[in-house]
Design a protein around this motif. Structure first.
Motif, short mmCIF file in Angstrom:
data_model
loop_
_atom_site.label_atom_id
_atom_site.label_comp_id
_atom_site.label_asym_id
_atom_site.label_seq_id
_atom_site.Cartn_x
_atom_site.Cartn_y
_atom_site.Cartn_z
N GLY A 1 87.74 94.29 122.74
CA GLY A 1 89.00 94.08 124.01
C GLY A 1 87.96 95.10 124.22
O GLY A 1 87.95 95.37 125.59
N GLY A 2 89.54 96.24 123.78
CA GLY A 2 89.28 97.90 124.80
C GLY A 2 88.73 98.39 124.61
O GLY A 2 87.90 99.15 125.61
N VAL B 1 85.29 101.47 116.90
CA VAL B 1 85.92 99.29 116.55
C VAL B 1 86.17 99.29 115.20
O VAL B 1 85.35 100.49 114.81
CB VAL B 1 85.24 98.76 117.22
CG1 VAL B 1 85.45 98.99 118.81
CG2 VAL B 1 83.42 98.68 116.49
N ARG B 2 87.02 98.94 114.56
CA ARG B 2 86.94 98.47 113.06
C ARG B 2 87.95 96.71 113.53
O ARG B 2 87.41 95.69 114.07
CB ARG B 2 88.46 98.82 112.90
CG ARG B 2 88.74 100.07 113.32
CD ARG B 2 90.16 100.72 112.99
NE ARG B 2 91.36 99.72 111.91
CZ ARG B 2 92.48 99.59 112.41
NH1 ARG B 2 92.93 100.33 113.11
NH2 ARG B 2 93.41 98.80 112.32
N LEU C 1 92.08 90.46 128.98
CA LEU C 1 90.25 90.68 128.64
C LEU C 1 89.45 89.55 129.69
O LEU C 1 88.85 90.19 130.56
CB LEU C 1 90.08 90.61 127.43
CG LEU C 1 87.97 90.92 126.65
CD1 LEU C 1 87.82 92.57 127.25
CD2 LEU C 1 88.19 90.30 125.44
N PHE C 2 89.76 88.46 129.75
CA PHE C 2 88.72 87.51 130.27
C PHE C 2 89.04 87.85 132.08
O PHE C 2 88.15 88.56 132.55
CB PHE C 2 89.19 86.19 129.83
CG PHE C 2 89.20 85.96 128.72
CD1 PHE C 2 88.25 86.45 128.19
CD2 PHE C 2 89.91 84.72 127.98
CE1 PHE C 2 87.97 86.46 126.37
CE2 PHE C 2 89.67 84.30 126.90
CZ PHE C 2 88.45 84.92 125.88
N ALA C 3 90.10 88.00 132.34
CA ALA C 3 89.88 88.27 133.63
C ALA C 3 89.51 89.83 134.09
O ALA C 3 88.42 89.70 135.16
CB ALA C 3 92.11 88.47 134.46
N ARG C 4 89.66 90.27 133.43
CA ARG C 4 88.74 91.87 133.85
C ARG C 4 86.70 91.63 133.20
O ARG C 4 86.00 92.41 134.31
CB ARG C 4 88.89 93.06 132.78
CG ARG C 4 88.45 94.27 132.83
CD ARG C 4 88.21 94.69 134.09
NE ARG C 4 87.31 96.43 134.43
CZ ARG C 4 86.47 96.37 134.52
NH1 ARG C 4 85.72 95.50 134.61
NH2 ARG C 4 86.01 97.67 135.08
N VAL C 5 86.48 90.81 132.89
CA VAL C 5 85.83 90.38 132.51
C VAL C 5 84.48 89.92 133.86
O VAL C 5 83.76 90.16 134.03
CB VAL C 5 85.00 89.72 130.85
CG1 VAL C 5 83.79 89.36 130.69
CG2 VAL C 5 85.31 90.81 129.65
N GLU C 6 85.60 88.50 134.29
CA GLU C 6 84.99 87.75 134.36
C GLU C 6 84.74 88.35 136.25
O GLU C 6 84.26 87.41 137.11
CB GLU C 6 85.65 86.79 135.07
CG GLU C 6 86.01 85.74 133.80
CD GLU C 6 86.50 84.64 133.59
OE1 GLU C 6 87.95 84.78 133.53
OE2 GLU C 6 86.05 83.15 132.93
#
Length: 173
Positions: free
Chosen positions: A73-74, A88-89, A115-120
């Motif tokens: 997500g980051g 990423v790991r 994450l979803f708010a940022r993506v949308e």
């Protein structure tokens, strides 16, 4: 890359290009609900118990799902912000706090909501040339990396289901 990895990469790139960010979020949410149902099937008193010495406990699985989700997500947010994705790991988390299913779920839900708010809110076509390097599937753009979270969650939901079944057949003394 193995044939299976190539098949999965093809799914990620094909569906990542075809589906809208909102549709991808819907698929990730559905997979998250499978994680929750599988985790909820394990009694809190046995959540830290490993079904066998070499296997993960439900607590370790949920710690991994949350931590890996934070890393991916980051990376997605950094890509959307025009920054390098960073590393990423995807590994077993060691020495994790002992929490119950509800506590792990709350952490996962909180992380994913942001994450979803940022993506949308993002332009669906923005920054698709920028990628995060996945250790098995190669470079993924932000939409493909988001869709990867779905597969990751489904994989670990199945793992939790197996843990629940194993613990059900091996009652504590």
């Amino acid at each position: 890359m193995t044939d299976e990895q190539a098949r999965i990469r093809g799914y990620l790139t094909g569906q990542g290009a075809k589906l809208s960010p909102g549709e991808i979020v819907g698929k990730v949410r559905a997979a998250m609900n499978q994680v929750r149902a599988a985790a909820d099937a394990i009694p809190d008193g046995r959540f830290g118990e490993r079904p066998a010495a070499e296997e993960w406990s439900a607590n370790e699985v949920m710690a991994h799902v949350v931590t890996a989700g934070r890393h991916f997500g980051g990376a997605i947010v950094r890509l959307l912000d025009g920054l390098p994705a960073g590393g990423v790991r995807d590994q077993l988390e060691r020495d994790v706090p002992r929490l119950g299913a509800a506590q792990w779920w709350a952490a996962l839900e909180q992380d994913r909501a942001a994450l979803f708010a940022r993506v949308e809110a993002a332009d669906p076509r923005s920054r698709l040339g920028d990628t995060v390097e996945h250790p098995f599937f190669g470079p993924l753009n932000w939409r493909e990396a988001l869709l990867f979270l779905r597969l990751h969650d489904l994989d670990h939901a199945g793992q939790l289901e197996k843990i629940a079944a194993a613990l059900a057949t091996h009652r504590p003394a």
